[in-house]
Design an enzyme around this catalytic site. Structure first.
Site, PDB file in Angstrom:
ATOM      1  CG  ASP A  85      22.770  14.216  48.610  1.00 18.04           C
ATOM      2  OD1 ASP A  85      23.497  15.185  48.896  1.00 18.04           O
ATOM      3  OD2 ASP A  85      22.072  14.146  47.575  1.00 18.04           O
ATOM      4  CG  HIS A 181      19.480  20.036  44.031  1.00 19.10           C
ATOM      5  ND1 HIS A 181      19.289  20.662  45.230  1.00 19.10           N
ATOM      6  CD2 HIS A 181      20.611  19.307  44.172  1.00 19.10           C
ATOM      7  CE1 HIS A 181      20.258  20.310  46.070  1.00 19.10           C
ATOM      8  NE2 HIS A 181      21.082  19.497  45.446  1.00 19.10           N
ATOM      9  N   GLY A 182      18.314  19.408  39.832  1.00 19.37           N
ATOM     10  CA  GLY A 182      17.328  19.087  38.799  1.00 19.37           C
ATOM     11  C   GLY A 182      17.700  19.644  37.445  1.00 19.37           C
ATOM     12  CG  HIS A 209      24.887  19.854  46.586  1.00 20.02           C
ATOM     13  ND1 HIS A 209      24.020  18.943  47.130  1.00 20.02           N
ATOM     14  CD2 HIS A 209      25.921  19.943  47.452  1.00 20.02           C
ATOM     15  CE1 HIS A 209      24.508  18.509  48.277  1.00 20.02           C
ATOM     16  NE2 HIS A 209      25.664  19.103  48.500  1.00 20.02           N
ATOM     17  CB  SER A 212      22.381  16.781  36.343  1.00 21.35           C
ATOM     18  OG  SER A 212      22.681  15.605  37.026  1.00 21.35           O
ATOM     19  CB  THR A 234      18.939  15.310  37.216  1.00 22.95           C
ATOM     20  OG1 THR A 234      18.461  15.848  38.450  1.00 22.95           O
ATOM     21  CG2 THR A 234      17.849  15.422  36.175  1.00 22.95           C
TER      22      THR A 234
HETATM   23  P1  13P Z   1      21.419  16.994  40.150  1.00 16.70           P
HETATM   24  O1  13P Z   1      20.197  16.132  40.250  1.00 16.70           O
HETATM   25  O2  13P Z   1      21.099  18.330  39.632  1.00 16.70           O
HETATM   26  O3  13P Z   1      22.545  16.324  39.459  1.00 16.70           O
HETATM   27  O4  13P Z   1      21.914  17.267  41.662  1.00 16.70           O
HETATM   28  C1  13P Z   1      22.280  16.199  42.476  1.00 16.70           C
HETATM   29  C2  13P Z   1      22.637  16.677  43.834  1.00 16.70           C
HETATM   30  O5  13P Z   1      23.147  17.762  44.017  1.00 16.70           O
HETATM   31  C3  13P Z   1      22.380  15.778  44.953  1.00 16.70           C
HETATM   32  O6  13P Z   1      22.661  16.365  46.170  1.00 16.70           O
END
Ligand code: 13P
Length: 283
Positions: A85, A181-182, A209, A212, A234
Site C-alpha cells: 500500500d 484517509h483517517g 482508499h 473507514s 483506521t
Molecule cells: P482508512 O484508514 O481511512 O480506512 O484508509 C485506509 C487506506 O486507504 C489505506 O490505503
C-alpha cells in the site's frame, strides 16, 4: 487457505459485481486477524502493508510475506494476496517486489500529473511480473491540510483517466471522489457522479482508499458503480486499540490485551469482508 493473485481476485469481483476488502496489517496479531476473518467468511481478502508500517514496526516485506504464508496454513478456507500500500518511491516499490510481494501500489498523487505518470511507468518497466495500482487525483486528507476543503482539482478528472492508464501501464486505478484517509471531519459525501464518469472510460478495476467512516450504504453504491478494491485501516486500528486499552486499563498482561485486540479486529474484518463481497465469492 489459498493464495490468489490480485488479478484473479479483482476479476472475480468484476464478475460478481462486488469488491474485495483490502486491510492493512503489520504484525502477528493483525496479520492473523485479517486471515482468520477471511477464513471464517470463506472469502478472499487483500492483506496490505505500507512503507509507513515497515518503518513503524521494523518488519520487512519478506517477513510479512513469510508470516502470512505461515499463518495461512492454519486455515482451510478463504484466500489472500499480499499487496504493498502507498509505495511513494521507486525504491519502496522495488523493496516490496524483492520481498516477495506480487502486487504493489505506486502513489505519485502528490506529484504533478506528468511526474506521476513518469514514475508509475518507471515502476511498471522494472521487468518483473507484478500487479500495479496507481493513483490519480489527490485524496481529501492531503487536500484538507492545505485548504480545509476538497477543491475541484483534487477529484480524479475523468477526462485524464484513459490516457493515465495507458501511459502508466497500471493494472488498477485508485480514485479521489471525496474519500480521505483517517477519521473524517464530517460525514463524507462520495461524488458518485464523478465515479460514473470514471467507470465509463476506465479500462482497469477501480480502487477506493480511505473507506473507514464512509457509511455502508455509500460503500455499497460505490461497489455497484464499479469499485472493486476497498481499503480499510483506521476502523480496524480503532477496533484493535479500544479492546486492547480496555484490557490494559484493567491491568491485564500484554498477552490478554493483545488477544482482546486480535478478537475485536477479527470481528470487524469479518464485517468489512462481508460488506465488500456480499457473500458472492466463496473460496
Ligand atoms: P482508512 O484508514 O481511512 O480506512 O484508509 C485506509 C487506506 O486507504 C489505506 O490505503
Amino acid at each position: 487457505m489459498k493464495k490468489m493473485s490480485m488479478a484473479e481476485m479483482l476479476s472475480a469481483a468484476e464478475k460478481n459485481n462486488c469488491a474485495i476488502a483490502a486491510i492493512n496489517a503489520s504484525n502477528l496479531e493483525t496479520i492473523s486477524a485479517v486471515l482468520a476473518a477471511a477464513s471464517h467468511c470463506s472469502a478472499p481478502v487483500i492483506l496490505q502493508f505500507s512503507p509507513l508500517q515497515h518503518a513503524a514496526e521494523d518488519i520487512s516485506y519478506r517477513e510479512v510475506t513469510q508470516l502470512a504464508e505461515l499463518i495461512s496454513l492454519r486455515y482451510e478456507h478463504g484466500a489472500y494476496v499480499v499487496h504493498q500500500d502507498h509505495g511513494e518511491s521507486f525504491e519502496d516499490c522495488l523493496n516490496a517486489l524483492e520481498g516477495g510481494f506480487t502486487s504493489i501500489m505506486y502513489d505519485g498523487a502528490a506529484l504533478s500529473y506528468e511526474e506521476n505518470i513518469a514514475n508509475s511507468a518507471r515502476v511498471r518497466a522494472v521487468g518483473k511480473d507484478f500487479f500495479l495500482e496507481s493513483e490519480l487525483g489527490v485524496l481529501g486528507a492531503e487536500c484538507s491540510e492545505q485548504t480545509g476543503e476538497l477543491d475541484d482539482t483534487a477529484y480524479t478528472r475523468p477526462e485524464l483517466v484513459k490516457e493515465f492508464v495507458e501511459r502508466t501501464g497500471c493494472d488498477s486505478l485508485a480514485v479521489s471522489i471525496g474519500n480521505a484517509h483517517g477519521i473524517y471531519k464530517r460525514e463524507p459525501k462520495l461524488r458518485l457522479d464523478i465515479l460514473d464518469e470514471i467507470h465509463a472510460v476506465c479500462p482497469v478495476p477501480l480502487v477506493l482508499h480511505g473507506a473507514s467512516g464512509i457509511p455502508y450504504d455509500h460503500i455499497r453504491l460505490a461497489i455497484s458503480k464499479g469499485i472493486r478494491k476497498i481499503n480499510f485501516f483506521t476502523q480496524l486500528d480503532t477496533a484493535f486499540m479500544s479492546a486492547f486499552r480496555t484490557e490494559a486499563d484493567k491491568g491485564a498482561y500484554m498477552m490478554f490485551a493483545q488477544g482482546a485486540g486480535f478478537k475485536a479486529m477479527t470481528e470487524k474484518c469479518e464485517e468489512l469482508i462481508q460488506l465488500c463481497t456480499g457473500g458472492k465469492i466463496k473460496c
